[in-house]
Design a protein around this motif. Structure first.
Motif, PDB file in Angstrom:
ATOM      1  N   ASN A 131       4.340 -43.544  67.561  1.00 30.16           N
ATOM      2  CA  ASN A 131       4.884 -45.051  67.375  1.00 30.16           C
ATOM      3  C   ASN A 131       3.774 -46.063  68.064  1.00 30.16           C
ATOM      4  O   ASN A 131       4.107 -47.053  68.110  1.00 30.16           O
ATOM      5  CB  ASN A 131       6.008 -44.983  68.620  1.00 30.16           C
ATOM      6  N   GLU A 132       2.512 -45.532  68.310  1.00 26.73           N
ATOM      7  CA  GLU A 132       1.279 -46.314  68.550  1.00 26.73           C
ATOM      8  C   GLU A 132       0.955 -47.268  67.394  1.00 26.73           C
ATOM      9  O   GLU A 132       1.090 -46.810  66.209  1.00 26.73           O
ATOM     10  CB  GLU A 132       0.140 -45.475  68.967  1.00 26.73           C
ATOM     11  N   ASP A 133       0.666 -48.424  67.554  1.00 29.16           N
ATOM     12  CA  ASP A 133       0.053 -49.270  66.570  1.00 29.16           C
ATOM     13  C   ASP A 133      -1.216 -48.608  66.011  1.00 29.16           C
ATOM     14  O   ASP A 133      -1.892 -48.280  66.821  1.00 29.16           O
ATOM     15  CB  ASP A 133      -0.138 -50.666  66.971  1.00 29.16           C
TER      16      ASP A 133
END
Length: 82
Positions: free
Chosen positions: A60-62
């Protein structure tokens, strides 16, 4: 894990033999090993939960802008050559 759960996950069912189904140890020894197995299973389950949490965080990290720029440049070069 049951054979049905194994089938859902694409795993072959576990083979069971009569010799494995009969407890060969005295009852006192069985309780000690059973407690050790329960503790090991709990530890393994906790590790699995934490690994899933860490994986979800990473997924879910950018994506950094610099990395996106590199990918765009690579795509444009590939389309120019192709």
């Amino acid at each position: 894990m049951s054979d049905n759960e194994n089938a859902k996950r694409g795993r072959p069912p576990r083979e069971r033999h009569a010799s494995n189904m009969i407890e060969q140890r005295p009852p006192g020894e069985r309780r000690k090993s059973s407690a050790a197995l329960d503790e090991a299973r709990l530890r393994q389950q906790a590790i699995g939960v934490r690994l899933r949490q860490m994986f979800d965080q990473v997924v879910n990290e950018d994506v950094p802008d610099e990395f996106l720029d590199i990918l765009r440049k690579a795509d444009s070069r590939a389309s120019e050559k192709g």
